[in-house]
Design a protein around this motif. Structure first.
Motif, short mmCIF file in Angstrom:
data_model
loop_
_atom_site.label_atom_id
_atom_site.label_comp_id
_atom_site.label_asym_id
_atom_site.label_seq_id
_atom_site.Cartn_x
_atom_site.Cartn_y
_atom_site.Cartn_z
N ALA A 12 17.85 0.03 53.35
CA ALA A 12 18.89 0.66 54.17
C ALA A 12 18.75 0.26 55.63
O ALA A 12 19.72 -0.12 56.28
N ASP A 67 19.70 10.57 56.82
CA ASP A 67 20.16 9.67 55.77
C ASP A 67 21.67 9.77 55.59
O ASP A 67 22.36 8.76 55.38
N ALA A 68 22.19 11.00 55.69
CA ALA A 68 23.64 11.19 55.54
C ALA A 68 24.39 10.54 56.71
O ALA A 68 25.43 9.90 56.50
N TRP A 71 24.33 6.88 56.03
CA TRP A 71 25.26 6.56 54.93
C TRP A 71 26.69 6.56 55.44
O TRP A 71 27.46 5.63 55.15
N ALA A 75 29.11 3.41 55.42
CA ALA A 75 30.31 3.53 54.60
C ALA A 75 31.58 3.39 55.44
O ALA A 75 32.55 2.76 55.00
N VAL A 118 24.55 1.53 52.05
CA VAL A 118 25.20 2.58 51.25
C VAL A 118 24.51 2.72 49.90
O VAL A 118 24.18 3.82 49.45
N LEU A 121 20.93 4.22 50.34
CA LEU A 121 20.89 5.60 50.83
C LEU A 121 21.44 6.61 49.84
O LEU A 121 21.04 7.78 49.85
N THR A 122 22.34 6.19 48.97
CA THR A 122 22.95 7.13 48.03
C THR A 122 21.92 7.90 47.20
O THR A 122 21.97 9.13 47.15
N ILE A 125 20.14 10.57 49.25
CA ILE A 125 20.95 11.72 49.62
C ILE A 125 21.19 12.65 48.43
O ILE A 125 21.15 13.87 48.58
#
Length: 139
Positions: A12, A67-68, A71, A75, A118, A121-122, A125
């Motif tokens: 990431a 992290d969010a 992301w 994104a 993305v 990190l998904t 999360i």
């Protein structure tokens, strides 16, 4: 921390660094594309700054909120690349018309970096929260 989250964070962060580098590298070329409020070059610099902050959060802070943020940064950049590649909406509010119906190496590298971030990190999360052992009540 196990090996998988460390590897995902490394992927990431690398993707976000690529994203930031490309946007900083290209920003001056997009300065002439502007609305009365902001230029596309300025938006590229904002994206780069957000990607740098996101990479730092992913590597050093290692919290779900960071992290969010990372992301969402990746994104949003990914969505913008694809949207303005395939749609010509003209200027949208304060944003200039950023339609660019072609692919070139730097755009592809930014897309790869954002996509990798993305994807990496998904799972970080959406993973279940670890339960913390509670100390027994005194008494």
């Amino acid at each position: 921390m196990t090996v998988i989250p460390v590897a995902l964070r490394a992927i990431a962060a690398a993707g976000l660094v690529v994203d930031a580098y490309i946007h900083l590298k290209l920003a001056h070329r997009y300065d002439p594309i502007s609305s009365s409020v902001v230029s596309q070059g300025t938006l590229f610099r904002i994206e780069a700054g957000a990607a740098i902050l996101a990479a730092v959060l992913v590597v050093l802070w290692r919290r779900r909120a960071g992290d969010a943020f990372a992301w969402l940064t990746a994104a949003a950049g990914l969505a913008a690349i694809l949207f303005y590649r395939y749609a010509n909406p003209g200027a949208i509010g304060p944003l200039p018309n950023m339609y660019e119906p072609l692919w070139y190496a730097d755009k592809v590298w930014a897309l790869i970096g954002q996509g990798a971030a993305v994807a990496a990190l998904t799972p970080l999360i959406i993973r279940p929260r670890r339960s913390r052992a509670k100390a027994p009540a005194a008494g």
